[in-house]
Write a protein that holds these residues in place. Structure first.
Motif, mmCIF file in Angstrom:
data_model
loop_
_atom_site.group_PDB
_atom_site.id
_atom_site.type_symbol
_atom_site.label_atom_id
_atom_site.label_comp_id
_atom_site.label_asym_id
_atom_site.label_seq_id
_atom_site.Cartn_x
_atom_site.Cartn_y
_atom_site.Cartn_z
ATOM 1 N N CYS A 89 52.788 48.317 -3.722
ATOM 2 C CA CYS A 89 51.375 48.578 -4.014
ATOM 3 C C CYS A 89 51.119 48.714 -5.513
ATOM 4 O O CYS A 89 51.709 49.569 -6.186
ATOM 5 C CB CYS A 89 50.935 49.860 -3.300
ATOM 6 S SG CYS A 89 49.239 50.332 -3.645
ATOM 7 N N ALA B 29 41.400 49.548 0.470
ATOM 8 C CA ALA B 29 42.534 50.204 -0.168
ATOM 9 C C ALA B 29 42.111 51.443 -0.938
ATOM 10 O O ALA B 29 42.767 52.484 -0.879
ATOM 11 C CB ALA B 29 43.238 49.222 -1.114
ATOM 12 N N PHE C 205 45.387 41.637 1.245
ATOM 13 C CA PHE C 205 46.144 42.261 2.326
ATOM 14 C C PHE C 205 46.687 41.269 3.338
ATOM 15 O O PHE C 205 47.717 41.509 3.963
ATOM 16 C CB PHE C 205 45.280 43.293 3.062
ATOM 17 C CG PHE C 205 45.076 44.552 2.275
ATOM 18 C CD1 PHE C 205 46.099 45.123 1.557
ATOM 19 C CD2 PHE C 205 43.835 45.157 2.237
ATOM 20 C CE1 PHE C 205 45.915 46.274 0.818
ATOM 21 C CE2 PHE C 205 43.625 46.314 1.506
ATOM 22 C CZ PHE C 205 44.671 46.873 0.799
ATOM 23 N N ARG D 163 47.110 39.082 -6.995
ATOM 24 C CA ARG D 163 48.007 40.122 -7.510
ATOM 25 C C ARG D 163 48.090 40.065 -9.037
ATOM 26 O O ARG D 163 48.093 41.096 -9.708
ATOM 27 C CB ARG D 163 49.391 39.965 -6.893
ATOM 28 C CG ARG D 163 50.305 41.151 -7.189
ATOM 29 C CD ARG D 163 51.587 41.067 -6.391
ATOM 30 N NE ARG D 163 52.485 42.158 -6.742
ATOM 31 C CZ ARG D 163 52.491 43.351 -6.185
ATOM 32 N NH1 ARG D 163 51.614 43.642 -5.247
ATOM 33 N NH2 ARG D 163 53.353 44.284 -6.564
ATOM 34 N N ARG E 30 55.752 43.065 -2.702
ATOM 35 C CA ARG E 30 54.392 43.489 -2.362
ATOM 36 C C ARG E 30 54.184 44.989 -2.566
ATOM 37 O O ARG E 30 53.269 45.579 -1.991
ATOM 38 C CB ARG E 30 54.058 43.097 -0.911
ATOM 39 C CG ARG E 30 53.971 41.588 -0.700
ATOM 40 C CD ARG E 30 53.361 41.226 0.647
ATOM 41 N NE ARG E 30 51.920 41.218 0.593
ATOM 42 C CZ ARG E 30 51.155 40.173 0.887
ATOM 43 N NH1 ARG E 30 51.703 39.029 1.259
ATOM 44 N NH2 ARG E 30 49.848 40.256 0.830
ATOM 45 N N ARG F 236 49.507 52.287 -6.794
ATOM 46 C CA ARG F 236 50.216 53.525 -6.485
ATOM 47 C C ARG F 236 49.935 54.617 -7.517
ATOM 48 O O ARG F 236 49.557 55.737 -7.167
ATOM 49 C CB ARG F 236 51.712 53.240 -6.406
ATOM 50 C CG ARG F 236 52.580 54.451 -6.112
ATOM 51 C CD ARG F 236 54.055 54.046 -6.047
ATOM 52 N NE ARG F 236 54.902 55.189 -5.750
ATOM 53 C CZ ARG F 236 55.387 56.028 -6.656
ATOM 54 N NH1 ARG F 236 55.081 55.838 -7.934
ATOM 55 N NH2 ARG F 236 56.156 57.039 -6.299
ATOM 56 N N PHE G 296 53.979 53.109 0.159
ATOM 57 C CA PHE G 296 53.297 52.161 -0.730
ATOM 58 C C PHE G 296 53.933 50.776 -0.651
ATOM 59 O O PHE G 296 53.892 50.014 -1.600
ATOM 60 C CB PHE G 296 53.335 52.673 -2.170
ATOM 61 C CG PHE G 296 52.534 53.927 -2.376
ATOM 62 C CD1 PHE G 296 51.178 53.867 -2.668
ATOM 63 C CD2 PHE G 296 53.132 55.173 -2.257
ATOM 64 C CE1 PHE G 296 50.437 55.026 -2.847
ATOM 65 C CE2 PHE G 296 52.395 56.347 -2.438
ATOM 66 C CZ PHE G 296 51.044 56.264 -2.739
ATOM 67 N N GLN G 297 54.500 50.440 0.507
ATOM 68 C CA GLN G 297 55.285 49.222 0.695
ATOM 69 C C GLN G 297 56.465 49.214 -0.273
ATOM 70 O O GLN G 297 56.831 50.222 -0.860
ATOM 71 C CB GLN G 297 54.413 47.965 0.559
ATOM 72 C CG GLN G 297 53.501 47.746 1.742
ATOM 73 C CD GLN G 297 53.298 46.277 2.068
ATOM 74 O OE1 GLN G 297 54.209 45.453 2.038
ATOM 75 N NE2 GLN G 297 52.057 45.937 2.400
ATOM 76 N N THR H 279 42.512 54.759 2.265
ATOM 77 C CA THR H 279 43.875 55.273 2.158
ATOM 78 C C THR H 279 43.929 56.567 1.347
ATOM 79 O O THR H 279 44.554 57.548 1.753
ATOM 80 C CB THR H 279 44.804 54.225 1.526
ATOM 81 O OG1 THR H 279 44.259 53.811 0.260
ATOM 82 C CG2 THR H 279 44.954 53.010 2.418
#
Length: 498
Positions: free
Chosen positions: A439, A292, A112, A123, A437, A442, A432-433, A296
């Motif tokens: 997510c 996360a 994050f 990632r 980046r 999702r 979700f951005q 969320t």
């Protein structure tokens, strides 16, 4: 001592101002040296709503907030600006030192708040968790097991639940630990155990968020230096959270030594097996994934069930879809059934439009820049896109933006004779951005939420006993004061069957 005395005097003044009536939607007046610190402090307890009101009143949906000592922060609810920040000029807008100073003690170098190589490594490794095989396994084993063995029996045994939000947090916490770390914390048990870890995690999240949004950051920095008040508690909480993370890592390392090849490789196993043996870095990843995967998703589900309780027509449509899917011979697997729940998917999107799990996301400019509307951004300024304000913008969603209407996400397919989902681009709906980046989790989040919704609503009605809950704006958007509900069994309450 003189500096501390001045800080205390200033804090007293700010506390007095905080008790006064919140200001209007006008852009707050800045003063020399201290900027708009008085307005920031005065609206501390309604920060998300205050900033949203200003953005709604701004013709460009963008404004510049003056902070203390010449610092500036740009807020925007413009899709064009969001696309510029998250994609068009992505290298310029980074996490930045301000966020790392505020959240770094808690999140470390997790995904994050990391940049560059550390972010790319996390990632890349994390992306393997979200292939179709793992998503199917997540829904059909992990989520279903937690649903049928723990959540549904608990609801069947209780007619009233003081805080359904807490139940949902326990559910998602167990799930993310199982799928990502191969560890079952057994947090959702009939006794609803109060664990030091969960309390510590909540405190660390809240205090770190308060740091980041502080009107006068020197206060928390002075308290950290002296180990006082909230900073003392933050140090204790982080120690508790990282203690559990290290125990999970130790157990996983022992498991990897004992079993050279594992039948099921989770995120943590994959990370440790890839040559990243630094325990602090691994702990950072664990903490980020819990944040996360627990907060969320549970926040979105909390607001979803509250909205359904107040919109029986939408609930009827959701339940009808659940029954039709479960009785259809076209679906032999839970994963496929859940994946095709179109109306429920739309209702969840509509929920997160009005009550996004993350209300605001902030970057920091690495270079001077100009936003599409002409707003100047200087190097070092913080730039925040306000997701909560965007979901309530009549410029984006029209004059009926305040209505909870899942149909705005749907189109009728005449040929198929059924609803078809119509998504919005991620810059208009950045829940979700977006951009590099975007997510990774999702789809996993939607599958988990839809499976939970289907499992609960097929058997029960969840009736809210709170009329006007308060939307909290820390790192995630929890319902302030909890979510008390009553549970009705659809089979014993015929009138509740839709």
């Amino acid at each position: 001592m003189l500096l501390l005395l001045l800080l205390l005097l200033f804090a007293t003044l700010l506390c007095f101002l905080c008790k006064r009536k919140p200001s209007s939607a006008a852009i707050p007046k800045p003063y020399p040296i201290i900027g708009s610190v008085f307005a920031i402090a005065k609206n501390k307890h309604r920060r998300i709503h205050w900033l949203s009101d200003i953005l709604q009143a701004s013709p460009s949906s963008t404004f510049v907030l003056h902070r203390a000592f010449g610092s500036r922060q740009v807020f925007t609810a413009s899709p064009e600006a969001v696309e510029h920040i998250l994609k068009g000029n992505f290298p310029t807008y980074q996490k930045g030192p301000t966020l790392n100073r505020a959240l770094g003690d808690f999140l470390g170098n997790g995904i994050f708040n990391s940049e560059g190589r550390r972010w790319k490594v996390q990632r890349q490794i994390s992306s393997h968790e979200f292939n179709t095989r793992n998503l199917r396994k997540f829904v059909e084993t992990v989520v279903d097991s937690e649903l049928h063995e723990r959540l549904l029996p608990l609801l069947a045994a209780k007619s009233t639940i003081p805080d359904f939000q807490d139940i949902l947090q326990r559910f998602t916490f167990d799930n993310i630990c199982k799928i990502a770390f191969g560890f079952d914390p057994e947090y959702l048990l009939p006794s609803l155990p109060q664990t030091p870890f969960a309390t510590a995690f909540d405190d660390a999240t809240r205090i770190s968020s308060d740091r980041f949004n502080a009107a006068f950051p020197l206060f928390w920095k002075a308290k950290k230096l002296l180990n006082l008040g909230s900073e003392h508690r933050l140090r204790e909480a982080i120690s508790e959270v990282r203690g559990l993370a290290r125990r999970i890592i130790t157990d996983k390392k022992n498991e990897l030594v004992k079993n050279k090849t594992l039948d099921s490789v989770d995120l943590l196993s994959r990370f440790l097996s890839s040559g990243h043996s630094d325990e602090e870095f691994a702990a950072d990843i664990i903490i980020s994934f819990i944040l996360a995967g627990r907060d969320t998703t549970s926040a979105a589900l909390t607001w979803f069930f509250w909205l359904l309780s107040n919109h029986p027509r939408v609930e009827e449509n959701v339940v009808r879809e659940i029954v039709e899917m479960s009785e259809s011979e076209a679906y032999s697997h839970v994963y496929d059934e859940v994946k095709d729940m179109v109306y429920t998917h739309a209702a969840l999107c509509e929920t997160m439009r009005l009550y996004p799990p993350v209300p605001v996301d902030t970057k920091e400019a690495a270079n001077d820049d100009v936003l599409p509307d002409g707003t100047l951004v200087r190097k070092g300024w913080r730039v925040a896109y306000h997701i909560y304000a965007m979901g309530r913008s009549d410029k984006i969603w029209g004059p009926d933006w305040a209505l909870f209407r899942p149909e705005r996400w749907l189109g009728w397919d005449e040929a198929e004779g059924k609803w078809r989902f119509q998504g919005r681009d991620p810059f208009t709906y950045p829940v979700f951005q977006a951009g590099p980046r975007l997510c990774l989790g999702r789809e996993m989040a939607f599958l988990q939420m839809k499976r939970v919704v289907a499992g609960i609503l097929r058997r029960f009605r969840v009736l809210s006993t709170v009329a006007d809950p308060e939307y909290g704006g820390h790192l995630t958007s929890l319902m302030i004061g909890g979510f008390p509900v009553t549970i009705q069994n659809r089979h014993t309450h015929p009138n509740s069957i839709h």
